[in-house]
Scaffold this motif. Structure first.
Motif, PDB file in Angstrom:
ATOM      1  N   GLY A  27     -59.716  30.038  48.134  1.00 59.07           N
ATOM      2  CA  GLY A  27     -59.266  31.297  48.697  1.00 59.07           C
ATOM      3  C   GLY A  27     -60.240  31.963  49.644  1.00 59.07           C
ATOM      4  N   VAL A  28     -61.469  31.471  49.720  1.00 56.08           N
ATOM      5  CA  VAL A  28     -62.455  32.064  50.627  1.00 56.08           C
ATOM      6  C   VAL A  28     -62.199  31.542  52.045  1.00 56.08           C
ATOM      7  CG1 VAL A  28     -64.917  32.232  51.181  1.00 56.08           C
ATOM      8  CG2 VAL A  28     -64.161  32.272  48.798  1.00 56.08           C
ATOM      9  N   VAL A  29     -62.302  32.432  53.022  1.00 56.20           N
ATOM     10  CA  VAL A  29     -62.148  32.052  54.429  1.00 56.20           C
ATOM     11  C   VAL A  29     -63.516  32.115  55.088  1.00 56.20           C
ATOM     12  CG1 VAL A  29     -61.082  32.594  56.641  1.00 56.20           C
ATOM     13  CG2 VAL A  29     -59.797  32.945  54.514  1.00 56.20           C
ATOM     14  N   CYS A  30     -63.953  31.005  55.665  1.00 56.65           N
ATOM     15  CA  CYS A  30     -65.252  30.984  56.338  1.00 56.65           C
ATOM     16  C   CYS A  30     -65.098  30.554  57.787  1.00 56.65           C
ATOM     17  CB  CYS A  30     -66.231  30.061  55.620  1.00 56.65           C
ATOM     18  SG  CYS A  30     -65.816  28.308  55.640  1.00 56.65           S
ATOM     19  N   VAL A  31     -65.933  31.127  58.629  1.00 53.70           N
ATOM     20  CA  VAL A  31     -66.040  30.718  60.031  1.00 53.70           C
ATOM     21  C   VAL A  31     -67.309  29.896  60.170  1.00 53.70           C
ATOM     22  CG1 VAL A  31     -66.333  31.489  62.416  1.00 53.70           C
ATOM     23  CG2 VAL A  31     -64.785  32.726  60.884  1.00 53.70           C
ATOM     24  N   VAL A  32     -67.187  28.714  60.755  1.00 48.66           N
ATOM     25  CA  VAL A  32     -68.332  27.832  60.972  1.00 48.66           C
ATOM     26  C   VAL A  32     -68.495  27.623  62.468  1.00 48.66           C
ATOM     27  CG1 VAL A  32     -69.315  25.542  60.577  1.00 48.66           C
ATOM     28  CG2 VAL A  32     -67.992  26.664  58.764  1.00 48.66           C
ATOM     29  N   HIS A  33     -69.556  28.182  63.029  1.00 49.78           N
ATOM     30  CA  HIS A  33     -69.830  27.945  64.445  1.00 49.78           C
ATOM     31  C   HIS A  33     -70.427  26.553  64.640  1.00 49.78           C
ATOM     32  CE1 HIS A  33     -68.676  31.816  65.851  1.00 49.78           C
ATOM     33  NE2 HIS A  33     -69.626  32.472  65.203  1.00 49.78           N
ATOM     34  N   SER A  34     -70.237  26.019  65.864  1.00 48.68           N
ATOM     35  CA  SER A  34     -70.725  24.667  66.177  1.00 48.68           C
ATOM     36  C   SER A  34     -70.225  23.675  65.146  1.00 48.68           C
ATOM     37  CB  SER A  34     -72.260  24.645  66.261  1.00 48.68           C
ATOM     38  OG  SER A  34     -72.729  25.560  67.226  1.00 48.68           O
ATOM     39  N   ALA A  35     -68.929  23.720  64.887  1.00 47.25           N
ATOM     40  CA  ALA A  35     -68.333  22.940  63.799  1.00 47.25           C
ATOM     41  C   ALA A  35     -68.353  21.443  64.054  1.00 47.25           C
ATOM     42  CB  ALA A  35     -66.893  23.404  63.558  1.00 47.25           C
ATOM     43  N   ALA A  36     -68.652  21.024  65.263  1.00 49.31           N
ATOM     44  CA  ALA A  36     -68.749  19.593  65.555  1.00 49.31           C
ATOM     45  C   ALA A  36     -70.199  19.129  65.606  1.00 49.31           C
ATOM     46  CB  ALA A  36     -68.063  19.272  66.883  1.00 49.31           C
ATOM     47  N   GLY A  37     -71.134  20.029  65.340  1.00 50.70           N
ATOM     48  CA  GLY A  37     -72.545  19.694  65.442  1.00 50.70           C
ATOM     49  C   GLY A  37     -73.120  19.129  64.166  1.00 50.70           C
ATOM     50  N   GLY A  38     -74.455  19.069  64.117  1.00 54.96           N
ATOM     51  CA  GLY A  38     -75.126  18.459  62.986  1.00 54.96           C
ATOM     52  C   GLY A  38     -74.907  19.200  61.687  1.00 54.96           C
ATOM     53  N   VAL A  39     -75.399  20.432  61.586  1.00 56.21           N
ATOM     54  CA  VAL A  39     -75.177  21.217  60.372  1.00 56.21           C
ATOM     55  C   VAL A  39     -73.720  21.624  60.268  1.00 56.21           C
ATOM     56  CG1 VAL A  39     -75.830  23.277  59.076  1.00 56.21           C
ATOM     57  CG2 VAL A  39     -77.552  22.070  60.399  1.00 56.21           C
ATOM     58  N   GLY A  40     -73.116  22.025  61.394  1.00 59.50           N
ATOM     59  CA  GLY A  40     -71.741  22.512  61.369  1.00 59.50           C
ATOM     60  C   GLY A  40     -70.757  21.508  60.811  1.00 59.50           C
ATOM     61  N   GLY A  41     -70.898  20.250  61.201  1.00 58.66           N
ATOM     62  CA  GLY A  41     -69.988  19.226  60.697  1.00 58.66           C
ATOM     63  C   GLY A  41     -70.119  19.029  59.196  1.00 58.66           C
TER      64      GLY A  41
ATOM     65  N   ALA B  60     -63.539  16.336  66.538  1.00 53.71           N
ATOM     66  CA  ALA B  60     -64.640  16.084  65.610  1.00 53.71           C
ATOM     67  C   ALA B  60     -64.707  17.164  64.539  1.00 53.71           C
ATOM     68  CB  ALA B  60     -65.962  16.011  66.382  1.00 53.71           C
ATOM     69  N   ALA B  61     -64.452  18.416  64.921  1.00 54.33           N
ATOM     70  CA  ALA B  61     -64.462  19.503  63.946  1.00 54.33           C
ATOM     71  C   ALA B  61     -63.332  19.345  62.939  1.00 54.33           C
ATOM     72  CB  ALA B  61     -64.365  20.845  64.659  1.00 54.33           C
ATOM     73  N   LEU B  62     -62.159  18.967  63.403  1.00 53.54           N
ATOM     74  CA  LEU B  62     -61.026  18.749  62.500  1.00 53.54           C
ATOM     75  C   LEU B  62     -61.301  17.582  61.560  1.00 53.54           C
ATOM     76  CD1 LEU B  62     -58.102  19.271  65.036  1.00 53.54           C
ATOM     77  CD2 LEU B  62     -58.649  20.756  63.086  1.00 53.54           C
ATOM     78  N   ALA B  63     -61.903  16.527  62.096  1.00 47.69           N
ATOM     79  CA  ALA B  63     -62.219  15.369  61.264  1.00 47.69           C
ATOM     80  C   ALA B  63     -63.249  15.716  60.192  1.00 47.69           C
ATOM     81  CB  ALA B  63     -62.737  14.223  62.134  1.00 47.69           C
ATOM     82  N   ALA B  64     -64.086  16.718  60.474  1.00 49.03           N
ATOM     83  CA  ALA B  64     -65.105  17.126  59.511  1.00 49.03           C
ATOM     84  C   ALA B  64     -64.544  18.029  58.422  1.00 49.03           C
ATOM     85  CB  ALA B  64     -66.248  17.841  60.228  1.00 49.03           C
ATOM     86  N   GLY B  65     -63.307  18.488  58.586  1.00 49.28           N
ATOM     87  CA  GLY B  65     -62.716  19.297  57.532  1.00 49.28           C
ATOM     88  C   GLY B  65     -62.246  20.675  57.942  1.00 49.28           C
ATOM     89  N   ALA B  66     -62.481  21.070  59.203  1.00 49.34           N
ATOM     90  CA  ALA B  66     -62.001  22.374  59.652  1.00 49.34           C
ATOM     91  C   ALA B  66     -60.472  22.400  59.619  1.00 49.34           C
ATOM     92  CB  ALA B  66     -62.506  22.671  61.057  1.00 49.34           C
ATOM     93  N   HIS B  67     -59.911  23.496  59.128  1.00 54.41           N
ATOM     94  CA  HIS B  67     -58.453  23.644  59.097  1.00 54.41           C
ATOM     95  C   HIS B  67     -57.921  24.199  60.418  1.00 54.41           C
ATOM     96  CE1 HIS B  67     -59.746  23.824  54.831  1.00 54.41           C
ATOM     97  NE2 HIS B  67     -58.683  23.069  54.655  1.00 54.41           N
ATOM     98  N   HIS B  68     -58.734  24.978  61.109  1.00 54.12           N
ATOM     99  CA  HIS B  68     -58.384  25.543  62.409  1.00 54.12           C
ATOM    100  C   HIS B  68     -59.624  25.435  63.296  1.00 54.12           C
ATOM    101  CE1 HIS B  68     -54.947  27.419  60.327  1.00 54.12           C
ATOM    102  NE2 HIS B  68     -55.826  27.808  59.417  1.00 54.12           N
ATOM    103  N   VAL B  69     -59.419  25.242  64.591  1.00 56.78           N
ATOM    104  CA  VAL B  69     -60.534  25.139  65.532  1.00 56.78           C
ATOM    105  C   VAL B  69     -60.275  26.057  66.714  1.00 56.78           C
ATOM    106  CG1 VAL B  69     -61.894  23.630  67.028  1.00 56.78           C
ATOM    107  CG2 VAL B  69     -61.016  22.756  64.855  1.00 56.78           C
TER     108      VAL B  69
END
Length: 335
Positions: free
Chosen positions: A151-165, A190-199
């Motif tokens: 239920g938590v919503v998080c924003v991840v910047h640079s979601a395709a990068g090293g830490v972000g992914g 790449a961000a979607l493949a890492a698990g992001a639900h929205h980009v």
């Protein structure tokens, strides 16, 4: 062992990347090196891979002052060749990784035994160098700095990068809804493949507006931000009342001073800048988190993404690539 280089004797010619002055990537030059004698508690490691990190760039240009001449590289992996006196828990032949001590841009590195972390069978030494700092940082952020769950919503910047992914992978597995931001459309996959639900492409779309839309006006619970100056204000604007802005880097530059009244006006927000060293303050704490990250890799729950693996002589090119912000995953230097 998976793809590890053969163990070589310390008599092999030693080389290291050295900078004699601050400046552009071209100040990094590969030189022959003389191995120093081991002091008590130290180990000589044949380097298998060195991770290239943003801190290396800051040291090269002088943002972070270092003693010159200087060999960069605060993250590496390899095989122990020799141990000094008073070393009892590390032995020649051990597969190890380390972080937080410079000098990994080299064929050989002297590392205190207390800083060495065992690399389990099944994790390659290159993989260990690729995931250590980034994986431990991501794990810290989602489990302790702002723990995630259903239920938590998080924003991840640079979601395709090293830490972000890695953040996206861990956050999604913990049950959070992950909104990733990227700087170019070609990074969205790449961000979607890492698990992001929205980009969201933050350069063409207001991510603050888009986060509000995706959450029905509520806002996100937490923003994980390694960009800094360019994103912090909009990041605060996309949070729900009582939400948290977690800074852990500043690739766009240091954040301007924040008036506490601004945090209040956005809804009694929390703001922190987190570092591993403030949470893992002892060798045992560091070993436990490293072991957890390696276990995640072994179980297939954390996928390592390497952008490029380059020879030591290509250290300048590695810095150019990292500065371009076009990388998808970790850059490694392989002696």
């Amino acid at each position: 062992m998976t793809g590890d280089p053969p163990l070589t004797d310390s008599a092999d010619p030693a080389r290291q990347v050295v900078m004699n002055t601050y400046g552009p990537p071209e100040v990094l030059a590969l030189r022959e090196a003389r191995l120093p004698p081991l002091a008590a508690g130290e180990c000589l490691v044949r380097v298998a891979a060195a991770g290239v990190n943003v801190v290396d760039l800051y040291q090269r240009v002088g943002t972070y002052q270092v003693d010159l001449p200087f060999t960069p590289g605060i993250e590496g992996s390899g095989t122990v060749l020799r141990v000094g006196t008073d070393v009892t828990d590390v032995a020649p032949g051990d597969r190890v990784a380390w972080m937080g001590r410079p000098g990994a841009y080299a064929t050989h590195c002297v590392v205190p035994a207390a800083r060495l972390l065992p690399v389990p069978e099944g994790v390659s030494l290159a993989g260990a160098a690729a995931v250590l700092i980034h994986g431990m940082t991501a794990h810290l952020l989602v489990t302790e700095v702002y723990p995630l769950g259903d239920g938590v919503v998080c924003v991840v910047h640079s979601a395709a990068g090293g830490v972000g992914g890695l953040l996206c992978q861990l956050a999604a597995r913990l049950g959070a809804t992950v909104i990733g931001t990227v700087s170019r459309d070609d990074k969205a996959a790449a961000a979607l493949a890492a698990g992001a639900h929205h980009v969201v492409n933050r350069r063409t779309t207001s991510f603050a507006v888009r986060v509000r839309e995706l959450t029905g006006g509520r806002g996100a619970d937490v923003v994980y931000d390694a960009i800094g100056r360019d994103t912090v204000t909009d990041g605060l604007a996309c949070l729900r009342p009582g939400g948290a802005m977690v800074l852990y880097g500043q690739t766009s530059g240091p954040v301007d001073p924040v008036d506490p009244g601004l945090l209040n006006s956005f809804g009694s927000l929390f703001l922190t800048k987190a570092s591993l060293s403030h949470y893992d303050r002892t060798p045992d704490q560091t070993r436990r988190r490293a072991a957890t990250v390696f276990d995640e890799v072994l179980a297939g729950r954390l996928r390592i993404r390497t952008h490029a693996a380059l020879p030591l002589s290509a250290a300048p090119a590695a810095h150019v690539a990292l500065e371009s912000r076009r990388t998808l995953g970790k850059i490694l230097l392989l002696p």
